[in-house]
Design a protein around this motif. Sequence first.
Motif, mmCIF file in Angstrom:
data_model
loop_
_atom_site.group_PDB
_atom_site.id
_atom_site.type_symbol
_atom_site.label_atom_id
_atom_site.label_comp_id
_atom_site.label_asym_id
_atom_site.label_seq_id
_atom_site.Cartn_x
_atom_site.Cartn_y
_atom_site.Cartn_z
ATOM 1 N N GLN A 62 0.716 -1.332 0.042
ATOM 2 C CA GLN A 62 -0.055 -0.109 -0.048
ATOM 3 C C GLN A 62 0.965 1.291 0.061
ATOM 4 O O GLN A 62 0.782 2.147 -0.778
ATOM 5 C CB GLN A 62 -0.820 -0.059 1.159
ATOM 6 C CG GLN A 62 -2.088 -1.014 1.120
ATOM 7 C CD GLN A 62 -3.101 -0.875 2.036
ATOM 8 O OE1 GLN A 62 -3.112 0.021 3.114
ATOM 9 N NE2 GLN A 62 -4.206 -1.467 1.888
ATOM 10 N N ILE A 94 0.641 3.967 -2.732
ATOM 11 C CA ILE A 94 0.112 5.390 -2.710
ATOM 12 C C ILE A 94 1.384 6.418 -3.313
ATOM 13 O O ILE A 94 1.235 7.489 -3.717
ATOM 14 C CB ILE A 94 -0.122 5.547 -1.228
ATOM 15 C CG1 ILE A 94 -1.612 4.856 -1.026
ATOM 16 C CG2 ILE A 94 -0.207 7.086 -0.972
ATOM 17 C CD1 ILE A 94 -2.091 5.001 0.370
ATOM 18 N N CYS A 145 -6.455 7.771 -0.910
ATOM 19 C CA CYS A 145 -5.146 8.709 -0.808
ATOM 20 C C CYS A 145 -5.242 9.908 -0.037
ATOM 21 O O CYS A 145 -4.462 10.662 0.662
ATOM 22 C CB CYS A 145 -4.570 8.783 -2.319
ATOM 23 S SG CYS A 145 -2.913 8.982 -2.370
ATOM 24 N N THR A 163 -5.835 9.285 3.421
ATOM 25 C CA THR A 163 -4.333 9.089 4.100
ATOM 26 C C THR A 163 -3.383 10.807 4.449
ATOM 27 O O THR A 163 -3.229 10.839 5.600
ATOM 28 C CB THR A 163 -3.480 8.116 3.222
ATOM 29 O OG1 THR A 163 -3.895 6.986 3.126
ATOM 30 C CG2 THR A 163 -2.025 8.329 3.828
#
Lengths: 195, 195
Positions: B9, B13, B58, B61
């Motif tokens: 991940q 990303i 994204c 995050t």
Amino acid sequence: MDRRIRKSQEAIIEAFIQLIAEKNFEQITINEIAERANVSRGTVYSHYTDKYDLLDQCIRTHFVKLIDSCLPCGEQALFPTEAALHYTFRYLDEHASFYAAALANQGVPAFRNRLQAVLIRGFDKQMDMGGINKMMDKGILVQFLAVAMTGMIEQLVTRATPYSATELSGQLWALMERNQMVPPSAPLSISTKLF
Amino acid sequence: MDRRIRKSQEAIIEAFIQLIAEKNFEQITINEIAERANVSRGTVYSHYTDKYDLLDQCIRTHFVKLIDSCLPCGEQALFPTEAALHYTFRYLDEHASFYAAALANQGVPAFRNRLQAVLIRGFDKQMDMGGINKMMDKGILVQFLAVAMTGMIEQLVTRATPYSATELSGQLWALMERNQMVPPSAPLSISTKLF
DNA sequence: CAGATTCTGTACAATACTGAACACATTCCG
DNA sequence: CGGAATGTGTTCAGTATTGTACAGAATCTG
């Protein structure tokens, strides 16, 4: 090769090289390597039997890069141009911490020997025994130059010389030429001369 | 969480953010992302249903990071100190390319709305309605400041302002204070005043 | 327009990685 | 000294990733 293998090995080797640049080889643990590489400990063991195997393969990997940097024009010659020699020395300079460790650690004199062996084999092919070398013994001359080159590389990576990579490679190129250690002339150099 | 999941991940990303900084969101393909992340295409699909889901997560995050940067002292307040505001603006400045893309791409107005919503909720808690604000409508005042802050952030990340992150955050801190947008006084500030 | 190319989303068996556990060796430290 | 802590090397079942294949959509191109 499976992408996972490549990634894991790269991460492990990268971590190991970082660590060897920071501390003595003997103090490095498999746990540390696995942690730094962000990899399970078992993964390290699946690729390398132990620390020493890892170091060995690591040297091998670096060696490939090092040799590649000496042979930018396919398989023709060691240091076919002055620029190539410069590039090699700059590469060594950048990775000095690893090479210093590899050369310094007793138990790894293999490194120096391997480097010398490669240089001797390469130089032997390229040596011009005519002219000022007519009265010389080729084996001795080749060995002399290879040992000198190895030693200078050691000086560089162990920071035992005040001279920069550029200064050293420039001087060494001149010394190689002086001793007629010329790269085999490329096929097109003849035709080049015709025009 | 499994280390492999985390690594994949993060790589995905990271690759996506790189790409969004380079080209338009619509032009980015899953193939590119997988390639750049050094991950199989199937792995991308195993974590994200498609490009839009990836963008969404994204943003989420980044949002966590952004909010964290606003709340350095636990969960107390947005921008509890001038230094915290500075830090946030510097963070935004560094990741400007991503935020600019997230704000600019039509189809992603969600980002601006989310940012505003967070700010409105935070500001609402901290607004001092006494003094010069006695005659004001709290909702309007809060919204006014949140919209202004969002707009200034947009100016910063889209490079639409000649002012640096530091200059902006300094000025904005003054404007927040002027409007009595004070962080809830910490318990020890009272005792501090006693001495 | 048709054919070529690229991208998408899904499926799957093979496989590398994971974390945990284990017995044992080494080192540290009161 | 003794036991606590840490490192080693191995095993193993569970799991995430891999590469490949496929069919259909989208885009490019002559």
